[in-house]
Design a protein around this motif. Sequence first.
Motif: not given
Length: 162
Positions: A86-97
Motif C-alpha cells: 500500500e505504501k508503494e501504491q501511494y508513491e506511484i502516480t504515473c507510468e514513470s513512477d
Amino acid sequence: MIKLYITPAEGIYDRLDEILLSVLGYKPEIKRTAAGKPFIEGNPLFFSITHSGKRGAIVISDKPAGVDLELFKNNPHEIIKNSFAEKEQYEITCESDFLKHWTVREAFVKMHGKTLAETLKSMEYIGGKLYFCGKLQDIEIFTHVLDYGVITVCAEKQGEKK
C-alpha cells in the motif's frame, strides 16, 4: 566501477562481446547458472543485459549488478500496481513512477540471479529504498528516466563482496 551502455536491442549480444573484448582484452566464454544468470567463469567481472522493444542496455561492473529497461507504453499498470504494498501504491502516480518501482525489482533480481516469480511478492520499494523479505537491502540503486522509458541498475555497495 559500474559502466552502463545504452544500445539498440538488435545485436545486443554482439555489442556485449565488443565491450567484454575491450574491457578484458579477450572474448570470454559466457556461461549460465542453473537459474540462467550469465557469468564469466574465473573472472571477477559482472555484467547484466536488458532489452525492451528496440532499446537495450548492458551494465559491466566489478561487483554483482543487474540492469532493467522498460519502455513507456501509456499503460496504467493498475493490475500489477495493486499487488504492490500500500505504501508503494501511494508513491506511484504515473507510468514513470510505476516503471521506477518495476525496474528496481527486475534489476535486483538479475543482480542475485533469481527469478521475478520467486521474489516479486517479497519486495517493496519505498522512499527510494528496496526491502526484500522485510529487510532493507544495502545496495546502490541508479535510476534513469529517459524520454522513452526507465533504466535502473542495482549493485552491491562498493567494497562488499558476497
